[in-house]
Design an enzyme around this catalytic site. Structure first.
Site, PDB file in Angstrom:
ATOM      1  N   ASP A 184       0.867  28.408  11.651  1.00  0.00           N
ATOM      2  CA  ASP A 184       0.667  26.979  11.363  1.00  0.00           C
ATOM      3  C   ASP A 184       0.741  26.780   9.849  1.00  0.00           C
ATOM      4  OD1 ASP A 184      -0.051  24.317  11.288  1.00  0.00           O
ATOM      5  OD2 ASP A 184      -2.110  24.622  11.932  1.00  0.00           O
ATOM      6  N   CYS A 231       4.082  20.988  10.520  1.00  0.00           N
ATOM      7  CA  CYS A 231       4.001  19.594  10.101  1.00  0.00           C
ATOM      8  C   CYS A 231       5.291  19.150   9.429  1.00  0.00           C
ATOM      9  CB  CYS A 231       2.802  19.378   9.175  1.00  0.00           C
ATOM     10  SG  CYS A 231       2.825  20.457   7.748  1.00  0.00           S
ATOM     11  N   CYS A 281       0.801  -1.224   0.000  1.00  0.00           N
ATOM     12  CA  CYS A 281       0.000   0.000   0.000  1.00  0.00           C
ATOM     13  C   CYS A 281       0.834   1.276   0.000  1.00  0.00           C
ATOM     14  CB  CYS A 281      -0.955  -0.016   1.182  1.00  0.00           C
ATOM     15  SG  CYS A 281      -1.742   1.550   1.527  1.00  0.00           S
TER      16      CYS A 281
HETATM   17  N1  SAH Z   1      -4.424  26.149  11.272  1.00  0.00           N
HETATM   18  C1  SAH Z   1      -5.317  25.384  10.432  1.00  0.00           C
HETATM   19  C2  SAH Z   1      -4.780  25.122   9.018  1.00  0.00           C
HETATM   20  C3  SAH Z   1      -3.364  24.687   8.890  1.00  0.00           C
HETATM   21  S1  SAH Z   1      -2.905  24.075   7.306  1.00  0.00           S
HETATM   22  C4  SAH Z   1      -5.703  24.091  11.110  1.00  0.00           C
HETATM   23  O1  SAH Z   1      -5.084  23.669  12.065  1.00  0.00           O
HETATM   24  O2  SAH Z   1      -6.704  23.489  10.691  1.00  0.00           O
HETATM   25  C5  SAH Z   1      -2.095  25.451   6.564  1.00  0.00           C
HETATM   26  C6  SAH Z   1      -3.030  26.456   5.954  1.00  0.00           C
HETATM   27  O3  SAH Z   1      -2.245  27.495   5.383  1.00  0.00           O
HETATM   28  C7  SAH Z   1      -3.894  25.938   4.830  1.00  0.00           C
HETATM   29  O4  SAH Z   1      -5.237  26.202   5.149  1.00  0.00           O
HETATM   30  C8  SAH Z   1      -3.433  26.743   3.590  1.00  0.00           C
HETATM   31  O5  SAH Z   1      -4.499  27.055   2.715  1.00  0.00           O
HETATM   32  C9  SAH Z   1      -2.887  27.988   4.218  1.00  0.00           C
HETATM   33  N2  SAH Z   1      -1.881  28.767   3.463  1.00  0.00           N
HETATM   34  C10 SAH Z   1      -0.933  28.316   2.602  1.00  0.00           C
HETATM   35  N3  SAH Z   1      -0.138  29.320   2.204  1.00  0.00           N
HETATM   36  C11 SAH Z   1      -0.569  30.453   2.829  1.00  0.00           C
HETATM   37  C12 SAH Z   1      -0.125  31.819   2.833  1.00  0.00           C
HETATM   38  N4  SAH Z   1       0.923  32.218   2.125  1.00  0.00           N
HETATM   39  N5  SAH Z   1      -0.802  32.693   3.610  1.00  0.00           N
HETATM   40  C13 SAH Z   1      -1.873  32.293   4.357  1.00  0.00           C
HETATM   41  N6  SAH Z   1      -2.325  31.022   4.378  1.00  0.00           N
HETATM   42  C14 SAH Z   1      -1.685  30.103   3.628  1.00  0.00           C
END
Ligand code: SAH
Length: 460
Positions: A387, A414, A84
């Site tokens: 995040d 992450c 997988c």
């Molecule tokens: N904090 C949220 C999402 C984290 S994932 C949670 O815990 O659910 C990271 C997020 O960053 C995604 O939603 C993505 O769309 C957003 N993202 C990516 N690049 C970005 C940027 N340059 N400015 C703002 N948001 C962004």
């Protein structure tokens, strides 16, 4: 072309000792100092391997025979683990996985962040690290006239049928199996990606772990779906607690799963779930953390590191559907959330309303463009939470944080490598990293999530 300087040759056999694991869970063996990455090898083990690929500076091998076994080796629980590829660490005990992830974060902090002495806590694992995922997206294919739904065979796009995925919520397995049988009964043709013909591409299931609500999404190439009404009725009759049946149309020849057009076939556009006591509406396309139990642990850690008393202004950068923002809002005076996807911000606003939370404001845009504007407008933040996606924060954002001087920064990540890179920039700009807490959001996979606590150093 193979590097002629490499001390190994393709298709040759070697006796090796594994010293380490890569960030993606491969065993690392060194042959005359030349690293060879081997699936299924564990640190401390000795084995015979066959070198299958030689690149500049490293190679790949296949494990042929184990001579000495690690005490951490366990039999993978999943019968299809080998083929997988969705999990990378089932052959390592869960305790061993947690230790390996902590070690990896520590090493990356030192190597990339030059943070040799930073505290990296033991990874917070799950009590029961199985059946945790709340979202399944399963590709559909055809075999001898019937439908198969499962996963892509490694290095190919052939779909292998799968009855159960042991890291999925059981309900998601039930949904996929049921929908597959119903579509088979009504002779829905599976999508064939080579010919770009056929209809059903993926079956997606979303499950509210707390509310037990189920969403079914049929991802199709065409809007037309034969016997649509009957299929929908049978899903209603046979999937327990289904609240929403959605069709997403993806007419493109692409690996991207979802298309731009989404239609409600029956029921609601959303299902609901809770993290802690905050309720979230989840739509077919919105980002929502896949391990709700550990998400709560992660967000509580972020909240603890933010040290809020109720008087603070907080910025939540990369806020998605506002999950962390709403967690913070209960303890802060005001929270500003920023996120680049407009639909996510619509969800975030709706989620704030759903919970009667009024001290949040959400903005659409790139964090690195919006936050400097807020700074210019004189918005002061006591704490900034970030995040970002795997690539980490944009340098402009980090420099803006340094210029805004919030007393505390909480960094949820992450990807330990970009976390370490960004922590170094913040350290050079006057912050100190007090501690890093990894949280196991993705047991049996090589992924690791971390939250770091930083404070502004007081200058003499
Ligand atoms: N904090 C949220 C999402 C984290 S994932 C949670 O815990 O659910 C990271 C997020 O960053 C995604 O939603 C993505 O769309 C957003 N993202 C990516 N690049 C970005 C940027 N340059 N400015 C703002 N948001 C962004």
């Amino acid at each position: 072309m193979a590097n002629i300087e490499a001390p190994v040759m393709k298709n040759e056999y070697y006796d090796v000792a594994f010293e380490d694991l890569t960030h993606d869970g491969l065993g690392v063996a060194k042959i005359d100092g030349f690293p060879v990455f081997v699936k299924n090898g564990l640190p401390g083990e000795k084995a015979k391997i066959k070198v299958i690929k030689v690149k500049k500076g490293y190679g790949y091998g296949r494990l042929i025979e184990l001579h000495e076994q690690s005490p951490d080796r366990v039999a993978p629980l999943c019968p299809i683990y080998k083929q997988c590829g969705g999990c990378q660490l089932q052959h390592l005990s869960y305790e061993g996985q947690l230790r390996a992830k902590q070690k990896h974060v520590k090493e990356v902090m030192a190597r990339i962040g030059k943070l040799e002495n930073v505290i990296v806590h033991p990874v917070i694992g799950m009590k029961d690290p199985w059946r945790y995922r709340n979202k399944a997206q399963v590709p559909v294919g055809e075999r001898e006239g019937g439908l198969v739904a499962g996963f892509y065979q490694e290095r190919s796009h052939e779909i292998i049928d799968m009855d159960a995925c042991l890291i999925q919520q059981e309900m998601n397995d039930v949904v996929v199996q049921t929908v597959k049988k119903i579509c088979e009964k009504y002779k829905v043709p599976a999508y064939n990606e080579v010919a770009h013909k056929g209809v059903l591409r993926h079956i997606m299931a979303r499950y509210g772990a707390v509310t037990k609500e189920v969403m079914v999404v049929l991802i199709t190439r065409t809007e037309e779906l034969t016997h649509k009404k009957k299929i929908v009725q049978e899903i209603i009759d046979s999937v327990p607690n289904v609240k929403s049946i959605i069709q997403n149309i993806n007419p493109k020849k692409t690996n991207v799963i979802m298309g731009d057009e989404t239609k409600v076939l029956w029921g609601a556009e959303y299902i609901y779930d809770y993290i802690g006591d905050i309720k979230f509406a989840i739509s077919a396309r919105s980002f929502y953390q896949v391990n709700p139990e550990q998400t709560k642990v992660l967000y509580e850690k972020a909240l603890e590191y933010a040290q809020l008393t109720g008087e603070e202004t907080v910025i939540d950068a990369y806020c998605g559907i506002g999950t962390i923002s709403l967690f913070l809002a209960k303890k802060a005076k005001k929270v500003y959330g920023v996120e680049v996807v407009p639909e996510a911000i619509e969800d975030a606003k709706r989620n704030a309303e759903l919970n009667g939370i009024t001290n949040v404001e959400f903005a659409v845009g790139e964090a690195e463009a919006v936050i400097p504007k807020w700074h210019e407008q004189g918005i002061h933040a006591d704490c900034i939470v970030v995040d970002p996606p795997r690539k980490g924060c944009d340098e402009t954002l980090l420099q803006t944080i340094i210029a805004m001087k919030p007393k505390r920064v909480v960094y949820v990540s992450c990807n330990p490598a970009t976390l370490a890179r960004d922590l170094r920039i913040l350290e050079d700009g006057g912050y100190k990293t007090l501690e890093v807490q990894p949280v196991d959001m993705f047991p049996h996979t090589a992924h690791v999530e971390s939250v770091a606590r930083l404070v502004l150093k007081i200058r003499a």
